[in-house]
Design an enzyme around this catalytic site. Structure first.
Site, PDB file in Angstrom:
ATOM      1  N   ASP A 266       0.877  -1.190   0.000  1.00 54.26           N
ATOM      2  CA  ASP A 266       0.000   0.000   0.000  1.00 54.26           C
ATOM      3  C   ASP A 266       0.916   1.242   0.000  1.00 54.26           C
ATOM      4  OD1 ASP A 266       0.895  -0.603   2.635  1.00 54.26           O
ATOM      5  OD2 ASP A 266      -0.697   0.588   3.539  1.00 54.26           O
TER       6      ASP A 266
ATOM      7  N   HIS B  68       9.529  -0.282   9.104  1.00 57.21           N
ATOM      8  CA  HIS B  68       8.555  -1.388   9.203  1.00 57.21           C
ATOM      9  C   HIS B  68       8.659  -2.333   7.993  1.00 57.21           C
ATOM     10  CE1 HIS B  68       6.453   0.575  12.503  1.00 57.21           C
ATOM     11  NE2 HIS B  68       6.231   1.647  11.763  1.00 57.21           N
TER      12      HIS B  68
HETATM   13  O1  RIB Z   1       2.166  -0.334  11.077  1.00 62.44           O
HETATM   14  C1  RIB Z   1       3.071  -0.087  10.061  1.00 62.44           C
HETATM   15  C2  RIB Z   1       2.478  -0.426   8.716  1.00 62.44           C
HETATM   16  O2  RIB Z   1       1.374   0.420   8.457  1.00 62.44           O
HETATM   17  C3  RIB Z   1       3.416  -0.251   7.553  1.00 62.44           C
HETATM   18  O3  RIB Z   1       3.159  -1.235   6.588  1.00 62.44           O
HETATM   19  C4  RIB Z   1       3.046   1.118   7.025  1.00 62.44           C
HETATM   20  O4  RIB Z   1       3.371   1.260   5.661  1.00 62.44           O
HETATM   21  C5  RIB Z   1       1.574   1.160   7.270  1.00 62.44           C
HETATM   22  O5  RIB Z   1       0.901   0.534   6.222  1.00 62.44           O
HETATM   23 CA    CA Z   2       2.749  -0.562   4.292  1.00 65.19          CA
END
Ligand code: RIB
Ligand code: CA
Length: 316
Positions: A9, A244
């Protein structure tokens, strides 16, 4: 080389995950399935196409995934997401629009065709909501036995969530989809907040990308600088933006840098605790759990590997 599909995303850390996969010598990106989350699905796919073209990879197909959670009819980008990733998902940085279009087929069919073709050589890395993986399992249940590995960025086992005290963002978007994935028996590595909050990226790291004096290096530095500045606003105690999504791509290459706890996992889907990722008590004695939950990380090795792998992409 592992064949990889990214379900993303895109989103700033998704953009880093994309660059990491392209820069990795161990991973062969065969396609992207765009989903909703940080941005609307169509905006995410627009970002994927533009970033791929900037990185000289017009050969990689990009498909549309779902536009909302499996049990919902619509979706709205949250104010916090728009703040963290920018309205366009890539920190308000302008990257020239791609000259090609998204593929016409459904992303789920692409995942199914790919698992039939590559079987255990296929790894699917999901860094957005699990909706398209749940749709894949509903349409083609054999996916769980045929796929080599699914790696997700999502969830939190031993710390609080980042959207509610219980829920991490990707799981919070579609708790039911994540529950379907966990309970299906699919081999999953869960790279959640327990480890991704321990890998920060700083302005010194992005400066090295900028110093390559390439268009892509400079744009990526600008995009990620936006993210670092926003992290300073929301979480100054972290001293950097959390890596992340690229941590999930790193786990696909270097699982040895992660401590993993095998568990039969589920997701709570109702009430205040909706989105909580947790082990199933009744199954604690059952053998061969399908989910490996990352509970610790060699953070500095992961951070350096991510920054260097992306840097290598700009100097290729
Ligand atoms: O919690 C972190 C996630 O949420 C990551 O994938 C960031 O891109 C959002 O989508
Ligand atoms: Ca993400």
């Amino acid at each position: 080389m592992k064949k990889v599909i990214l379900s993303i995303d895109t989103g700033i850390d998704d953009a880093m995950a994309l660059a990491y996969v392209l820069g990795s010598k161990e991973l062969d990106l065969i396609g992207i399935v765009g989903t909703y989350g940080n941005v609307y699905t169509k905006q995410g796919v627009k970002n994927d196409l533009a970033l791929l073209e900037m990185l000289g990879r017009k050969d990689i197909p990009v498909y549309l995934g779902n536009e909302h959670a499996i049990d919902k009819d619509d979706f709205e980008v949250s104010e916090v997401s728009a703040d963290i990733h920018g309205q366009n998902g890539i920190g308000e940085v302008e990257v020239p629009a791609a000259t090609r279009q998204v593929e016409t087929g459904d992303g789920v069919d692409f995942i199914i065709d790919s698992v039939k073709k590559y079987g255990k050589d296929l790894t699917v890395i999901a860094t957005g909501p699990m909706t398209d993986l749940a749709r894949t399992l509903k349409k083609y249940p054999a996916f769980k036995d045929e796929v080599g590995q699914v790696v997700i960025m999502g969830g939190a086992l031993a710390c609080t969530g980042n959207v509610t005290p219980y829920a991490e963002a990707n799981i919070h978007q579609d708790p039911l989809a994540a529950k379907i994935l966990f309970e299906s028996g699919t081999p999953v590595i869960m790279v959640g907040l327990d480890v991704t909050m321990r890998t920060p990226i700083s302005l010194e790291d992005t400066q090295k990308w900028r110093d390559t004096k390439t268009v892509a290096g400079e744009k990526y530095a600008d995009i990620v600088d936006y993210y670092i500045h926003i992290y300073d606003k929301y979480s100054p105690y972290l001293h950097g933006g959390s890596l992340h999504d690229p941590s999930a791509t790193c786990a696909a290459v270097h699982p040895e840098w992660f401590t993993m706890l095998p568990l039969h996992m589920t997701v709570e889907t109702e009430g205040e605790t909706a989105g909580r990722t947790i082990g199933v008590m009744e199954k604690l004695r059952e053998p061969n759990p399908n989910v490996k939950v990352c509970i610790n990380i060699e953070a500095e090795k992961v951070r350096q590997d991510i920054c260097n792998t992306i840097h290598g992409l700009f100097t290729k």
